[in-house]
Structure formats: structure tokens, C-alpha cells
Design an enzyme around this catalytic site. Structure first.
Site, PDB file in Angstrom:
ATOM      1  N   ARG A 226       0.854  -1.186   0.000  1.00  0.00           N
ATOM      2  CA  ARG A 226       0.000   0.000   0.000  1.00  0.00           C
ATOM      3  C   ARG A 226       0.890   1.235   0.000  1.00  0.00           C
ATOM      4  O   ARG A 226       1.983   1.229   0.583  1.00  0.00           O
ATOM      5  CB  ARG A 226      -0.916   0.034   1.237  1.00  0.00           C
ATOM      6  CG  ARG A 226      -2.136  -0.896   1.129  1.00  0.00           C
ATOM      7  CD  ARG A 226      -3.122  -0.445   0.042  1.00  0.00           C
ATOM      8  NE  ARG A 226      -4.294  -1.286  -0.083  1.00  0.00           N
ATOM      9  CZ  ARG A 226      -4.457  -2.260  -0.990  1.00  0.00           C
ATOM     10  NH1 ARG A 226      -3.493  -2.540  -1.847  1.00  0.00           N
ATOM     11  NH2 ARG A 226      -5.583  -2.930  -1.061  1.00  0.00           N
ATOM     12  N   HIS A 274      -1.222  -0.033  -9.937  1.00  0.00           N
ATOM     13  CA  HIS A 274      -1.970  -0.947  -9.053  1.00  0.00           C
ATOM     14  C   HIS A 274      -2.446  -2.194  -9.820  1.00  0.00           C
ATOM     15  O   HIS A 274      -3.632  -2.530  -9.807  1.00  0.00           O
ATOM     16  CB  HIS A 274      -3.157  -0.240  -8.381  1.00  0.00           C
ATOM     17  CG  HIS A 274      -3.573  -0.923  -7.107  1.00  0.00           C
ATOM     18  ND1 HIS A 274      -4.007  -0.255  -5.996  1.00  0.00           N
ATOM     19  CD2 HIS A 274      -3.620  -2.238  -6.772  1.00  0.00           C
ATOM     20  CE1 HIS A 274      -4.307  -1.115  -5.032  1.00  0.00           C
ATOM     21  NE2 HIS A 274      -4.078  -2.343  -5.485  1.00  0.00           N
TER      22      HIS A 274
HETATM   23  P1  NDP Z   1      -2.234 -10.874   5.153  1.00  0.00           P
HETATM   24  O1  NDP Z   1      -3.233 -10.295   6.082  1.00  0.00           O
HETATM   25  O2  NDP Z   1      -2.284 -12.332   4.868  1.00  0.00           O
HETATM   26  O3  NDP Z   1      -0.759 -10.549   5.672  1.00  0.00           O
HETATM   27  C1  NDP Z   1      -0.389  -9.342   6.223  1.00  0.00           C
HETATM   28  C2  NDP Z   1       0.996  -9.481   6.829  1.00  0.00           C
HETATM   29  O4  NDP Z   1       1.400  -8.230   7.354  1.00  0.00           O
HETATM   30  C3  NDP Z   1       1.029 -10.481   7.996  1.00  0.00           C
HETATM   31  O5  NDP Z   1       2.208 -11.238   7.962  1.00  0.00           O
HETATM   32  C4  NDP Z   1       1.029  -9.567   9.209  1.00  0.00           C
HETATM   33  O6  NDP Z   1       1.663 -10.110  10.355  1.00  0.00           O
HETATM   34  C5  NDP Z   1       1.840  -8.412   8.693  1.00  0.00           C
HETATM   35  N1  NDP Z   1       1.571  -7.214   9.501  1.00  0.00           N
HETATM   36  C6  NDP Z   1       0.415  -6.535   9.642  1.00  0.00           C
HETATM   37  N2  NDP Z   1       0.576  -5.498  10.481  1.00  0.00           N
HETATM   38  C7  NDP Z   1       1.868  -5.539  10.882  1.00  0.00           C
HETATM   39  C8  NDP Z   1       2.640  -4.735  11.759  1.00  0.00           C
HETATM   40  N3  NDP Z   1       2.123  -3.695  12.405  1.00  0.00           N
HETATM   41  N4  NDP Z   1       3.936  -5.076  11.934  1.00  0.00           N
HETATM   42  C9  NDP Z   1       4.473  -6.135  11.316  1.00  0.00           C
HETATM   43  N5  NDP Z   1       3.789  -6.939  10.456  1.00  0.00           N
HETATM   44  C10 NDP Z   1       2.502  -6.635  10.257  1.00  0.00           C
HETATM   45  O7  NDP Z   1      -2.345 -10.038   3.808  1.00  0.00           O
HETATM   46  P2  NDP Z   1      -1.944 -10.475   2.318  1.00  0.00           P
HETATM   47  O8  NDP Z   1      -0.598 -11.085   2.346  1.00  0.00           O
HETATM   48  O9  NDP Z   1      -3.053 -11.223   1.704  1.00  0.00           O
HETATM   49  O10 NDP Z   1      -1.915  -9.042   1.614  1.00  0.00           O
HETATM   50  C11 NDP Z   1      -1.011  -8.042   2.034  1.00  0.00           C
HETATM   51  C12 NDP Z   1      -1.384  -6.707   1.413  1.00  0.00           C
HETATM   52  O11 NDP Z   1      -1.087  -6.712   0.023  1.00  0.00           O
HETATM   53  C13 NDP Z   1      -2.875  -6.362   1.446  1.00  0.00           C
HETATM   54  O12 NDP Z   1      -3.260  -5.858   2.703  1.00  0.00           O
HETATM   55  C14 NDP Z   1      -2.972  -5.317   0.366  1.00  0.00           C
HETATM   56  O13 NDP Z   1      -2.716  -4.046   0.939  1.00  0.00           O
HETATM   57  C15 NDP Z   1      -1.835  -5.686  -0.591  1.00  0.00           C
HETATM   58  N6  NDP Z   1      -2.320  -6.145  -1.897  1.00  0.00           N
HETATM   59  C16 NDP Z   1      -1.940  -5.463  -3.009  1.00  0.00           C
HETATM   60  C17 NDP Z   1      -2.334  -5.873  -4.268  1.00  0.00           C
HETATM   61  C18 NDP Z   1      -1.871  -5.160  -5.488  1.00  0.00           C
HETATM   62  O14 NDP Z   1      -2.296  -5.478  -6.598  1.00  0.00           O
HETATM   63  N7  NDP Z   1      -0.988  -4.194  -5.379  1.00  0.00           N
HETATM   64  C19 NDP Z   1      -3.199  -7.041  -4.437  1.00  0.00           C
HETATM   65  C20 NDP Z   1      -3.530  -7.708  -3.210  1.00  0.00           C
HETATM   66  C21 NDP Z   1      -3.105  -7.261  -1.988  1.00  0.00           C
HETATM   67  P3  NDP Z   1       1.091 -11.415  11.083  1.00  0.00           P
HETATM   68  O15 NDP Z   1       1.366 -12.545  10.088  1.00  0.00           O
HETATM   69  O16 NDP Z   1       1.902 -11.535  12.290  1.00  0.00           O
HETATM   70  O17 NDP Z   1      -0.376 -11.185  11.290  1.00  0.00           O
END
Ligand code: NDP
Length: 311
Positions: A226, A274
Site C-alpha cells: 500500500r 496498481h
Molecule cells: P495478510 O493479512 O495475509 O498478511 C499481512 C501481513 O502483514 C502479515 O504477515 C502480518 O503479520 C503483517 N503485519 C500486519 N501489520 C503488521 C505490523 N504492524 N507489523 C508487522 N507486520 C505486520 O495479507 P496479504 O498477504 O493477503 O496481503 C497483504 C497486502 O497486500 C494487502 O493488505 C494489500 O494491501 C496488498 N495487496 C496489493 C495488491 C496489489 O495489486 N498491489 C493485491 C492484493 C493485496 P502477522 O502474520 O503476524 O499477522
């Protein structure tokens, strides 16, 4: 019982999703009424996208779940009228595979120095081989569905990959760090950084000037997560000063990226609009149908969002 499913993800998507959704629901054995308009008091499931006009969920007294077609939920997770489970899109066949392709492709572009050969107007013979992947440390911020898959794909290509997440993880082939203490360690000396974190109050401006300074000089940044994850001004300064060699950015604070934004013209920024990975209709329809099947069977929904954590 006939499940009452409201499609509220916009007319354009309805035209694309209607037939695949009907097919997936039928294949899942679900009798349902699926429409873009249903009496409010009957609606049980809402197929949703955060850019939808629908913002008030309190008008649906029988609502059981909101099924988001996107992986990112920052546009709906804070909606106070939403009190039922919110599921997000997780789809290995489409969304995850697309992200793995985008991340590995752009990482290899920078790793191999492809630009110097593809764009070589002076026809210069630059006979310098790139290092092997094993000599290029990569850090993936976010080890969720997408970060873990991308990190493991990069590790299979030979890169030493460190991943960082909020909670502790163990993933084959990756050095996993977590929490505030793990972040500096994960970034120190990284030559490629991939951001796959969600947009939450805790992740905004995570990659700031101080943390950019921890990277190996000339590091490459890939941000398909993001736009809010990076401090834009700090990134531009790091690019101008050479601390960051190139940034390939797919997501931005304002989308579409406004004309005249410095990222467009910067010689060491690549803007992709995007498109790193998008929800693919047929597999996404199957994910939605499976969650409705679960709702009807009284089974737990898949891919639920943790409303307190914001993702
Ligand atoms: P998930 O919810 O599966 O994973 C998110 C990860 O971020 C987890 O490992 C989580 O940790 C970690 N995380 C969240 N908050 C924190 C923090 N404060 N500190 C450290 N680590 C943190 O999401 P996805 O992998 O499915 O997707 C990730 C992002 O990718 C989406 O939220 C979206 O914004 C983006 N996206 C972009 C796309 C594009 O086309 N550009 C398409 C699809 C998604 P933990 O494992 O410990 O919970």
C-alpha cells in the site's frame, strides 16, 4: 433454504461476476437468490468491494457476513455499521500467483540489471555479469498469504530471504523475524525490500528516512502493498542521494497517481498502476461460494479479518 446474496461490488463487476458466481454457487450445491437488489430485510450475505456505494450495513437485519472481493480491507474494516464477520479475498490460484509473478519479475529485473541492456541507446558493451541471487539479501515486510508466497518464491530462486511480520512465524527457506525489535535487523543490509503489509495505523510510514538508511546503499524497493507504507518524501530523498537505487511502486497514497507527481518523472522510479495482482474472477467466485456454503452449513468462514488488528 434459499440463501439471499446481495452483490454490492458495482455494476461493472456484476457484469463480469454474475455468471461465474452463479456457476460456483451451483457447483457448491447452494440454492440462492443472487441479485444486485434485494429487499433489505432478506439479505444474508453481501459480496462487496470497498469502492462500492454501499456503506451502511446496519440496514440489513439478517446479514450473516460480508465477503470482500479484495485482499486489502482498509476501506471497510473501520466501518462501524459492520458488526458481522468480514472475510477478505485469499485466492492462491489467482491473486497469490499474480503477486508472486509481479514480485519475482521485478526483483529479477533489478537483480540482473536488465535495464542497462534493454535500454542501451549508446550500444555500450557492458561485459559485467550480475552477482548470483545467493549474494543478494532480500527482505520481505509482511509474511501473510502474499508475503510468505513471494518470499518463498524468491528463496527458491536462490536469494537469502528475511521476512518480517507482527507475530512470530516459521516458514521453510526464510529467516523470520517479528515485532518492533526484528524490523531494524530485517532491514539492515538488505539489497531488495518487498513491502506486502496491509494499510493500518501501525504500518503507515513504516519505511521512513531512518529505516531507509539501514538498507545496503543502492537497494531496490518493490512496493505492491500500500502507498501509505512508505514516507514518500524520505524515499525521494533516498533515491536522490543514492541510498535507494530504484523503487518500483504499484500503490500510492492517491490513485491514480496524480499527473505531475514526482514519482512519474523520477529516472529511478518505476510506476505500475496498481496491477501487481488483481482478483481473478473465476477462482474468486469459488472462494465466495465456499464461504456462503460454510455460512449455510454453520461452519466457520474462511479468511476472516481481525477487526481489532485492522487486517
Ligand atoms: P495478510 O493479512 O495475509 O498478511 C499481512 C501481513 O502483514 C502479515 O504477515 C502480518 O503479520 C503483517 N503485519 C500486519 N501489520 C503488521 C505490523 N504492524 N507489523 C508487522 N507486520 C505486520 O495479507 P496479504 O498477504 O493477503 O496481503 C497483504 C497486502 O497486500 C494487502 O493488505 C494489500 O494491501 C496488498 N495487496 C496489493 C495488491 C496489489 O495489486 N498491489 C493485491 C492484493 C493485496 P502477522 O502474520 O503476524 O499477522
Amino acid at each position: 433454504m434459499v440463501a439471499q446474496v446481495l452483490f454490492a461490488a458495482g455494476d461493472k463487476r456484476w457484469r463480469l461476476y454474475e455468471a461465474p458466481l452463479r456457476e460456483a454457487l451451483e457447483a457448491a450445491g447452494i440454492a440462492c437468490e443472487l441479485a444486485t437488489d434485494l429487499p433489505r430485510e432478506t439479505v444474508e450475505y453481501i459480496v462487496y468491494a470497498p469502492d462500492s456505494e454501499l456503506q451502511d450495513f446496519s440496514v440489513f437485519p439478517r446479514l450473516k457476513a460480508v465477503l470482500n472481493l479484495w485482499a486489502g480491507v482498509e476501506g471497510v474494516v473501520g466501518n462501524k455499521t459492520l458488526t458481522v464477520p468480514l472475510a477478505r479475498m485469499v485466492d492462491d490460484e489467482g491473486l497469490t500467483q499474480g503477486m508472486v509473478e509481479w514480485v519475482t519479475g521485478h526483483a529479477l529485473r533489478h537483480h540482473l540489471g536488465m535495464d542497462a541492456h534493454i535500454i542501451n541507446p549508446g550500444h555500450v558493451w557492458r561485459a559485467k555479469a550480475p552477482p548470483l541471487a545467493s549474494d543478494r539479501p532480500v527482505t520481505v515486510l509482511g509474511l501473510g498469504v502474499l508475503g510468505a508466497a513471494c518470499g518463498q518464491a524468491l528463496a527458491r530462486l536462490g536469494f537469502p530471504v528475511t521476512g518480517w511480520s507482527r507475530t512470530a512465524k516459521q516458514l521453510d527457506g526464510l529467516r523470520c523475524l517479528h515485532g518492533a525489535d526484528g524490523l531494524d535487523k530485517a532491514l539492515r543490509g538488505a539489497q531488495v525490500v518487498v513491502l506486502l503489509l496491509p494499510d493500518t495505523p501501525a504500518t503507515r510510514n513504516l519505511l521512513n528516512a531512518e529505516r531507509l538508511a539501514l538498507l545496503a546503499p543502492g537497494a531496490f524497493i518493490l512496493n505492491p502493498g500500500r502507498g501509505t507504507l512508505i514516507d514518500d518524501e524520505a524515499l525521494l530523498a533516498a533515491l536522490d542521494g543514492g541510498q535507494v537505487g530504484h523503487a518500483t511502486l504499484d500503490v500510492f497514497r492517491t490513485e491514480p497517481l496524480p499527473r505531475g507527481h514526482p514519482f512519474w518523472a523520477h529516472p529511478r522510479v518505476t510506476v505500475t498502476p496498481h496491477i501487481a495482482s488483481e482478483t481473478r474472477i473465476a477462482p474468486a467466485a469459488r472462494v465466495v461460494a465456499e464461504n456462503i456454503r460454510r455460512g449455510e452449513a454453520g461452519a466457520p468462514f474462511l479468511h476472516l479479518v481481525d477487526r481489532a488488528a485492522g487486517y
